[in-house]
Design a protein around this motif. Sequence first.
Motif, short mmCIF file in Angstrom:
data_model
loop_
_atom_site.label_atom_id
_atom_site.label_comp_id
_atom_site.label_asym_id
_atom_site.label_seq_id
_atom_site.Cartn_x
_atom_site.Cartn_y
_atom_site.Cartn_z
N THR A 130 -9.31 -49.48 7.62
CA THR A 130 -9.33 -49.11 9.03
C THR A 130 -10.24 -50.07 9.78
O THR A 130 -11.41 -50.22 9.43
N VAL A 168 -8.22 -38.46 12.47
CA VAL A 168 -7.94 -39.83 12.03
C VAL A 168 -7.67 -39.90 10.53
O VAL A 168 -6.70 -40.54 10.09
N ARG A 196 0.67 -40.29 8.18
CA ARG A 196 1.06 -41.51 8.85
C ARG A 196 2.51 -41.45 9.31
O ARG A 196 3.31 -40.67 8.80
N LEU A 217 -8.25 -48.46 14.87
CA LEU A 217 -8.80 -47.37 15.67
C LEU A 217 -9.45 -48.00 16.90
O LEU A 217 -10.35 -48.83 16.78
N ARG A 233 -4.68 -49.71 9.52
CA ARG A 233 -4.79 -48.86 10.71
C ARG A 233 -5.84 -49.47 11.63
O ARG A 233 -6.85 -49.98 11.20
N ARG A 254 -4.72 -37.09 8.61
CA ARG A 254 -3.41 -37.04 9.29
C ARG A 254 -2.34 -37.65 8.40
O ARG A 254 -2.63 -38.39 7.46
N ILE A 298 -4.26 -46.36 16.72
CA ILE A 298 -4.68 -45.08 17.30
C ILE A 298 -5.78 -45.34 18.32
O ILE A 298 -6.72 -46.10 18.05
#
Length: 283
Positions: free
Chosen positions: A3, A204, A209, A101, A99, A207, A133
């Motif tokens: 992330t 975050v 995907r 953020l 991912r 969750r 996200i």
Amino acid sequence: MITVIANLKGGTGKSTVTFNLAVWLCSQGRKITVIDLDPQQTLTDVAALRQDEGVSPPIPVQPGPLPGVSPLRHAEETLIDVGTADLESFKQALLIADRILIPVTPSQADVWSTQRFVQFLYKTTNGCPPESITFINRADTNKAIMASDEAAAALTALPGVELIPQRLSDRMVFRDSFSEGLAVFELEPRSVGSREFEALAKAVFNRKRGTVETPSPGEPAVNTKYAVDKTVKETLAYVEDKPVVASDASQADQGKIKRKKKKHRTAEGQKAGKGKKRKRNKD
């Protein structure tokens, strides 16, 4: 999973969010790797402070440059804090991320910057960005101020980016805990800020995907959840009550945290007392 906490604009709270997420993941028993690619090294500094204070668990932070991708895959969760001062490392992090953020503070300038970041993300990844996200950070605590809601409404129009409803408000406890080398839920576990953060972290990391939907006959396979709306992409092209409990720690660690809490509350009380005194003198 890797992330990357990123945005093109500084001052969005990337390092604070990364540090709190790192401590929270450790409190959940997850094995983490934390990398600081921001030349300012704020994340490295707060981790060093935490180690000097002897707070458990320690959060070891690796400085840049990025190690090979393989070592990062061995960790259950890898967090990478980036800064635009080292643009090459920034791009490398985006390319290996599972991912992204994106913290966004509620202002028009930050919304514009995030729009440019989305464009930058698509160019860097050749139109194939990872799951992205975004959320509102440092939201107004005064509900009469609509800036946070207006920023959120603007972010929903960004292509390929999911806005989650969880927000972190602009509260002193985030700054105070960070300056003590503590996560917000360690300094004030019963605070509203702690509950906000726990909700964000769960949204975050707990969750599911996005999945690739089966296309209709003759249509190319597209991840519709993160697909780019062509019109918006072309437009962007023109724009270059439950307490939160920390992990089990030794009594010594808990004692250190309690002393920091007492210091924090004493400081808050002194501020309140001065305010009342000024008011009485004025009367």
